[in-house]
Design a protein around this motif. Structure first.
Motif, mmCIF file in Angstrom:
data_model
loop_
_atom_site.group_PDB
_atom_site.id
_atom_site.type_symbol
_atom_site.label_atom_id
_atom_site.label_comp_id
_atom_site.label_asym_id
_atom_site.label_seq_id
_atom_site.Cartn_x
_atom_site.Cartn_y
_atom_site.Cartn_z
ATOM 1 N N SER A 134 0.829 -1.195 0.000
ATOM 2 C CA SER A 134 0.000 0.000 0.000
ATOM 3 C C SER A 134 0.867 1.249 0.000
ATOM 4 N N LYS A 135 0.379 2.292 -0.629
ATOM 5 C CA LYS A 135 1.113 3.562 -0.633
ATOM 6 C C LYS A 135 1.131 4.211 0.743
ATOM 7 N N TRP A 136 0.299 3.725 1.639
ATOM 8 C CA TRP A 136 0.228 4.309 2.977
ATOM 9 C C TRP A 136 1.220 3.670 3.941
ATOM 10 N N LEU A 137 1.914 2.641 3.486
ATOM 11 C CA LEU A 137 2.863 1.936 4.340
ATOM 12 C C LEU A 137 4.285 2.443 4.150
ATOM 13 N N SER A 138 5.062 2.356 5.221
ATOM 14 C CA SER A 138 6.481 2.688 5.138
ATOM 15 C C SER A 138 7.204 1.667 4.256
ATOM 16 N N PRO A 139 8.245 2.076 3.516
ATOM 17 C CA PRO A 139 9.043 1.108 2.743
ATOM 18 C C PRO A 139 9.595 -0.007 3.621
ATOM 19 N N MET A 140 9.735 0.258 4.907
ATOM 20 C CA MET A 140 10.272 -0.751 5.823
ATOM 21 C C MET A 140 9.292 -1.887 6.091
ATOM 22 N N THR A 141 8.001 -1.656 5.838
ATOM 23 C CA THR A 141 6.993 -2.685 6.128
ATOM 24 C C THR A 141 6.086 -2.967 4.937
ATOM 25 N N ASN A 142 6.479 -2.544 3.762
ATOM 26 C CA ASN A 142 5.599 -2.673 2.595
ATOM 27 C C ASN A 142 5.852 -3.970 1.834
ATOM 28 N N ALA A 143 5.907 -5.082 2.568
ATOM 29 C CA ALA A 143 6.141 -6.386 1.959
ATOM 30 C C ALA A 143 4.837 -6.970 1.429
ATOM 31 N N THR A 144 4.947 -7.917 0.509
ATOM 32 C CA THR A 144 3.758 -8.602 0.000
ATOM 33 C C THR A 144 3.239 -9.577 1.054
ATOM 34 N N VAL A 145 1.924 -9.839 0.989
ATOM 35 C CA VAL A 145 1.263 -10.694 1.971
ATOM 36 C C VAL A 145 0.452 -11.753 1.242
ATOM 37 N N ALA A 146 0.468 -12.963 1.749
ATOM 38 C CA ALA A 146 -0.282 -14.052 1.120
ATOM 39 C C ALA A 146 -1.777 -13.752 1.129
ATOM 40 N N ALA A 147 -2.440 -14.125 0.029
ATOM 41 C CA ALA A 147 -3.869 -13.828 -0.112
ATOM 42 C C ALA A 147 -4.710 -14.538 0.943
ATOM 43 N N ASN A 148 -4.210 -15.673 1.450
ATOM 44 C CA ASN A 148 -4.972 -16.445 2.445
ATOM 45 C C ASN A 148 -4.493 -16.175 3.871
ATOM 46 N N ALA A 149 -3.860 -15.037 4.074
ATOM 47 C CA ALA A 149 -3.386 -14.691 5.416
ATOM 48 C C ALA A 149 -4.546 -14.686 6.409
ATOM 49 N N THR A 150 -4.265 -15.085 7.627
ATOM 50 C CA THR A 150 -5.293 -15.142 8.670
ATOM 51 C C THR A 150 -5.821 -13.748 8.996
ATOM 52 N N ARG A 151 -7.132 -13.665 9.152
ATOM 53 C CA ARG A 151 -7.759 -12.406 9.550
ATOM 54 C C ARG A 151 -8.438 -12.586 10.906
ATOM 55 N N MET A 152 -8.427 -11.539 11.678
ATOM 56 C CA MET A 152 -9.003 -11.598 13.017
ATOM 57 C C MET A 152 -9.614 -10.249 13.353
ATOM 58 N N GLY A 153 -10.769 -10.264 14.018
ATOM 59 C CA GLY A 153 -11.368 -9.023 14.476
ATOM 60 C C GLY A 153 -10.442 -8.312 15.452
ATOM 61 N N VAL A 154 -10.445 -6.998 15.421
ATOM 62 C CA VAL A 154 -9.570 -6.233 16.303
ATOM 63 C C VAL A 154 -9.852 -6.555 17.767
ATOM 64 N N ALA A 155 -11.130 -6.671 18.134
ATOM 65 C CA ALA A 155 -11.475 -6.957 19.528
ATOM 66 C C ALA A 155 -10.859 -8.267 19.994
ATOM 67 N N GLN A 156 -10.920 -9.274 19.139
ATOM 68 C CA GLN A 156 -10.355 -10.573 19.491
ATOM 69 C C GLN A 156 -8.838 -10.505 19.595
ATOM 70 N N SER A 157 -8.218 -9.788 18.668
ATOM 71 C CA SER A 157 -6.765 -9.660 18.669
ATOM 72 C C SER A 157 -6.275 -8.885 19.893
ATOM 73 N N VAL A 158 -6.986 -7.824 20.252
ATOM 74 C CA VAL A 158 -6.614 -7.032 21.424
ATOM 75 C C VAL A 158 -6.677 -7.884 22.689
ATOM 76 N N LEU A 159 -7.730 -8.695 22.829
ATOM 77 C CA LEU A 159 -7.857 -9.570 23.992
ATOM 78 C C LEU A 159 -6.741 -10.610 24.013
ATOM 79 N N LEU A 160 -6.459 -11.175 22.858
ATOM 80 C CA LEU A 160 -5.431 -12.210 22.757
ATOM 81 C C LEU A 160 -4.053 -11.666 23.120
ATOM 82 N N GLN A 161 -3.705 -10.516 22.566
ATOM 83 C CA GLN A 161 -2.377 -9.944 22.794
ATOM 84 C C GLN A 161 -2.267 -9.269 24.156
ATOM 85 N N GLY A 162 -3.373 -8.681 24.641
ATOM 86 C CA GLY A 162 -3.345 -7.980 25.929
ATOM 87 C C GLY A 162 -3.408 -8.906 27.122
#
Length: 525
Positions: A134-162
């Protein structure tokens, strides 16, 4: 002097962008984050300190360290015009999220993790020709991502990581651990998350908030079969995916279930499961009768949401003026008293069962004998335990609760008067104690500390029939006045401000003011 001050002010505004351009390490993983990356996430903890993150996962992991974070970001596909705001508290268990549709894409590393506004943005970002870039990403993190990458709701991710903490159900007060919190994500229209112990309590919140967005999963098949519910107008307008989803009403919060279909219900209720599941928290993994009531989700939403509230009368009746009564002296007995309580009512029960307004359990004659509750319109309110009675306070503008000590009996009355949905509460006597360990079948009320100590290790003939058993675990014992904070106190959103920016602006303003002062003095001369 004016010339010198002008140069200083100009230099200040030239220096600030330069400082902002400095590459900084991610506070979580140490990866370098340039100016573009720093603009991607604005992170402030509860003390107003700013933090740097290279990706959404590192940002969420900081919640485990600081307990509370305010995060402002934007969609990695649509850019800053699609802002995403996250206010996380209690290590991720309490959350305000706008929009509720926001998702995290787990690409497999910091350079590949993404944050998007909704699933449509996620689809577009991962598809050709973007492939996660994406043009909104830094060159340091603008890598390609697999189309089947796992997706997770933000609420679930916040609980998991927090990591989260155990919180009381927003409806009935039953303890909900992090496993139970993962089972239901209940958002109101303002993006505030509400913990729920079961599907019935989740849908009962419609009475309070009018509109809810609920994400859950099948209690038999697990997280591989998600269930989403959008209900508006107090349950009147409800959509659910899949449309075959059912609510199983097992008779109490620990026995209520949600499943994706009647086939899943059959399998869940049959032997050897008998209503239990590895997807349920140990706090609610009780067995359920095979003939338990089944409701479609729209049916359950309408039943528990109760439709639009009636238009309030122009002049509601004043709150009851009955003065709380109680013994004038505190009892000193250390054993159960010998006097017999007034016999419970023996009249023929009504043909229609009465259900607890807080948790949905059946209210028995014994429950009605223990709790006499009226609201500001002098309407009788029904609950089946003291925990549910305390929870009812936040749902009624005015409430008068009459009960009695579970050790000393009816001669030792306890009253609780509340106004303003719990804003002002009076407890008589103020020595009254609350014993609980987090569910409807394990809580009691005591007149004083002595009675509480006795109830902590047992019960008396005056104890509610539902409570006449040994404690499942050692109960907590706290004053009723403190117990109210568990169920009535409303959380507020702390707004944190970056202190560095405030200091810079303040210094700049001071310099300008001094410059103008010097200018006017020189002009007068």
């Amino acid at each position: 002097m004016v010339f010198v001050l002008s140069i200083l002010v100009s230099s200040l505004f030239l220096i600030i962008p330069v400082i902002a351009q400095e590459t900084k390490p991610c506070d979580q993983c140490g990866m370098a984050v340039d100016a573009t990356g720093q603009n991607r996430f604005k992170i402030v903890d509860g003390n107003g300190t700013s933090h740097v993150a290279c990706c959404p996962i590192c940002a969420f992991k900081m919640i485990k360290t600081y307990g509370q974070l305010n995060i402002t970001s934007f969609c990695d596909y649509n850019g800053p015009s699609y802002p995403i705001t996250i206010v996380a508290k209690n290590y991720g268990s309490s959350l305000t999220l706008v929009p509720q549709t926001a998702q995290v894409i787990l690409g497999g590393g910091c350079a590949k993790n993404r944050l998007v506004y909704n699933s449509a943005a996620g689809d577009a970002l991962l598809a050709a020709p973007n492939y996660g870039t994406s043009k909104w990403l830094s060159p340091m993190t603008n890598a390609t991502v697999a189309a089947n990458a796992t997706r997770m709701g933000v609420a679930q991710s916040v609980l998991l990581q927090g990591g989260g903490i155990t919180l009381p159900c927003d409806q009935c007060g039953m303890n909900v651990d992090t496993m139970g919190q993962a089972r239901f994500k209940v958002f109101d229209a303002n993006g505030i998350l509400h913990p729920a112990c079961c599907p019935v309590c989740a849908l009962k919140m419609l009475k309070t908030y009018g509109q809810l967005n609920i994400t859950s999963f099948c209690d038999y098949y697990g997280t591989s079969v998600p269930i989403t519910i959008t209900s508006k107008n107090y349950g009147v307008d409800t959509t659910v995916t899949p449309s075959t989803a059912l609510v199983i009403v097992g008779g109490s919060c620990s026995k209520n279930r949600i499943v994706s279909s009647s086939a899943a219900a059959d399998l869940l209720l049959a032997s050897p499961n008998n209503g239990t599941s590895r997807w349920l928290s140990p706090l609610s993994n009780a067995t359920v009768a095979s003939n338990a009531t089944r409701l479609s989700v729209p049916q359950a939403a309408l039943q528990y949401g109760e439709g639009p509230p009636p238009t309030p009368t122009p002049s509601p009746s004043p709150s009851p003026t009955v003065s709380p009564s109680g013994a004038t002296t505190h009892p000193t007995a250390t054993v159960a008293p010998t006097q017999q309580p007034t016999a419970p009512p023996t009249s023929t029960p009504a043909a229609t069962e009465i259900f607890c307004e807080t948790c949905g359990m059946v209210v028995t004659a014994d429950d009605e004998f223990h709790f006499n509750i009226t609201d500001g319109q002098n309407q009788s309110r029904k609950v089946e335990c003291i925990m549910c009675a305390l929870n009812l306070i936040k749902f009624a503008e005015t409430l008068h609760i009459e009960t009695f000590c579970d050790w000393y009996g009816p001669n030792y009355k306890i009253t609780i008067d509340s106004t303003g949905y719990g804003a002002q509460v009076t407890v008589n006597p103020d020595t009254a104690m609350y014993l609980y360990n987090g569910d409807c079948e394990n809580n009691r009320i005591a007149y004083n500390q002595t009675a509480a100590e006795n109830l902590k290790t047992g019960y008396s003939l005056y104890t509610s029939l539902l409570q006449q058993h040994d404690w499942s675990t050692t109960p907590d014992v706290i004053p009723i006045t403190q117990a109210l904070e568990l169920y009535v106190k409303k959380s507020t959103l702390d707004t944190a401000f970056p202190t560095t920016e405030i200091v810079i602006v303040s210094v700049a303003a001071a310099i300008v003011m001094v410059g103008f002062g010097a200018y006017w003095k020189s002009k007068k001369r």
